[in-house]
Design an enzyme around this catalytic site. Structure first.
Site, mmCIF file in Angstrom:
data_model
loop_
_atom_site.group_PDB
_atom_site.id
_atom_site.type_symbol
_atom_site.label_atom_id
_atom_site.label_comp_id
_atom_site.label_asym_id
_atom_site.label_seq_id
_atom_site.Cartn_x
_atom_site.Cartn_y
_atom_site.Cartn_z
ATOM 1 N N HIS A 10 1.935 4.715 -2.815
ATOM 2 C CA HIS A 10 2.095 6.155 -2.563
ATOM 3 C C HIS A 10 3.511 6.607 -2.913
ATOM 4 O O HIS A 10 3.706 7.611 -3.600
ATOM 5 C CB HIS A 10 1.842 6.456 -1.082
ATOM 6 C CG HIS A 10 0.428 6.230 -0.634
ATOM 7 N ND1 HIS A 10 -0.662 6.686 -1.333
ATOM 8 C CD2 HIS A 10 -0.062 5.611 0.481
ATOM 9 C CE1 HIS A 10 -1.771 6.364 -0.678
ATOM 10 N NE2 HIS A 10 -1.430 5.693 0.414
ATOM 11 N N HIS A 28 0.837 -1.207 0.000
ATOM 12 C CA HIS A 28 0.000 0.000 0.000
ATOM 13 C C HIS A 28 0.876 1.263 0.000
ATOM 14 O O HIS A 28 0.695 2.153 -0.840
ATOM 15 C CB HIS A 28 -0.908 -0.013 1.230
ATOM 16 C CG HIS A 28 -1.784 1.199 1.354
ATOM 17 N ND1 HIS A 28 -3.096 1.214 0.919
ATOM 18 C CD2 HIS A 28 -1.540 2.441 1.835
ATOM 19 C CE1 HIS A 28 -3.614 2.408 1.134
ATOM 20 N NE2 HIS A 28 -2.685 3.179 1.692
ATOM 21 N N GLU A 29 1.812 1.316 0.934
ATOM 22 C CA GLU A 29 2.656 2.506 1.043
ATOM 23 C C GLU A 29 3.595 2.637 -0.155
ATOM 24 O O GLU A 29 3.936 3.753 -0.549
ATOM 25 C CB GLU A 29 3.464 2.467 2.343
ATOM 26 C CG GLU A 29 2.616 2.426 3.618
ATOM 27 C CD GLU A 29 1.615 3.566 3.709
ATOM 28 O OE1 GLU A 29 1.867 4.635 3.116
ATOM 29 O OE2 GLU A 29 0.572 3.397 4.357
#
Length: 416
Positions: A25, A21-22
């Site tokens: 980003h 997920h990170e």
């Protein structure tokens, strides 16, 4: 399976889902030219940290999420004011590479003076009063501010989150959840391949001293028909027939070692015979992998969204919510059921994280996208300080909710 193996697989699940997920980003922020200050897994005190290029990677104590800290996304914590005494270090091109804010005495190879003017965002220059003389220097775009022994890279405006287009910023935010979606699709695909395609209903095991054993059913029998009704791969037909025939004689035909064997089976008064029902399987072909993956993704998505709807409209009690402790408990159960079960749960959890983060709740990715949408419509951004307050309050509420559900988890464990 040992407790150590279960624990390691639970930790691995959290680590992979949060990291992917990170990374979404992080990667798209870097592509947009945004300075990423920190890539963190977990919250709270740092357990392990290292720096690569411009980004510090950290592993933190509380495994309840993660974050990517981008320059300019929140107000910068360190600033230099006019009239402040600092020291600067120059490179061979006479550019400032370090700006020292404290412990100025005893630093060698530096120029010390009072700040007459400084711009670290657009002009990248500093003017110092050194004794009776004025001196002006260009600041290197990757210059470091040093205070209390800690180096912090400056963030020129073109490296800040707010300097990028709405589309670039939205992409750097939405790609976190998108990576969770993509991971879920891949994992569901693996589940379909590993699980195969059911072809016939099969008896996985027989419970001792129950009607199935008394009737002569054996482990591995393929159920062809019951009371003249073909069973095929639909196990629900079989369970419905059994539950609907308490204490009644049923005519079964099973396939055993390639031969059809007729048997009479009489369920108990509760409509049970004492078997574990499974499937005879074959490998899935390409089309079946695609359709099976789509079925998993679509049905799981609908189920998760339905759960969110019930939560919003108060159809779910607070006592029914589970937190980190409950998640660890459930994950452990899936781990013990085998690798296919473990991957299936990882896919569900990844899809859940992606959808949850898109909710328009302050501090979540969905809320940040809402603010960007407002900016796109009105043509100017919302005041960053006000947006930061909204996200801070949202984060505090999420942490409070986490405490409440964790308390529920602990009470549930004690009672059980």
């Amino acid at each position: 399976m040992s407790s150590l193996e279960i624990t390691l697989k639970v930790i691995l699940l959290f680590f992979v889902l949060v990291t992917i997920h990170e990374w979404g980003h992080f990667y798209f922020a870097k592509r947009a030219g945004i300075l990423v200050r920190e890539f963190a897994i977990g919250f709270g005190p740092k357990l392990f940290t290292f720096k690569k290029d411009e980004t510090r990677f950290t592993l933190r104590l509380l495994p309840i999420g993660g974050f990517v800290r981008m320059a300019g996304e929140d107000p910068e914590m360190i600033d230099i004011q006019k009239g402040q005494t600092i020291a600067v270090k120059l490179n061979k091109s006479n550019q400032v590479t370090h700006l020292y804010l404290d412990q100025l005495t005893g630093r060698s190879g530096v120029i010390q003076g009072e700040v007459a003017q400084i711009d670290m965002e657009r002009k990248l220059e500093v003017a110092l009063l050194v004794g009776e003389d004025d001196a002006k220097y260009d600041i290197h775009p990757q210059a470091m501010m040093v205070t209390k022994g800690t180096e912090t890279q400056i963030a020129p405006y073109d490296r800040q989150f707010g300097s990028k287009t709405v589309g670039q910023r939205a992409l750097s935010i939405v790609m976190g959840p998108v990576m969770n979606f993509l991971l879920a699709v891949v994992l569901f695909c693996i589940v379909v391949i590993m699980a195969g395609v059911p072809t016939n209903t099969k008896l996985e095991s027989i419970v001792a001293d129950q009607p199935a054993q008394h009737s002569g059913l054996l482990k591995g029998d393929i159920v062809k028909s019951v009371n003249g009704k073909e069973i095929g791969k639909d196990a629900t037909v079989l369970t419905t027939l059994i539950q609907g025939s308490p204490s009644k004689v049923m005519n079964w035909i099973v396939v055993r070692n390639g031969q059809e064997v007729p048997l009479q089976v009489t369920p108990s008064g509760e409509g049970k015979i004492g078997v574990v029902i499974g499937f005879d399987k074959r490998s899935a072909n390409f089309n079946e992998v695609l359709t099976g993956t789509w079925d998993y993704v679509s049905k799981t998505t609908v189920g998760i969204l339905d759960g969110f709807k019930k939560l919003v409209f108060g159809q779910v009690k607070m006592d029914d919510l589970g937190g980190p402790v409950r998640i660890v408990e459930v994950t452990g159960q899936f781990v013990q059921n085998g690798m296919t079960s473990y991957i299936y749960w990882a896919a569900i959890f990844s899809l859940y994280l992606g959808l949850f983060n898109l909710l328009p709740f302050p501090a979540l990715d969905g809320s940040r996208l809402v603010f960007l949408g407002i900016e796109a419509v009105r043509g100017k951004p919302v005041d960053p300080s006000r947006e930061s307050i909204v996200h801070f309050v949202g984060f505090a509420l999420l942490m409070l909710l986490m405490v409440v559900v964790t308390y529920n988890d602990i009470v549930r464990l004690i009672k059980s």
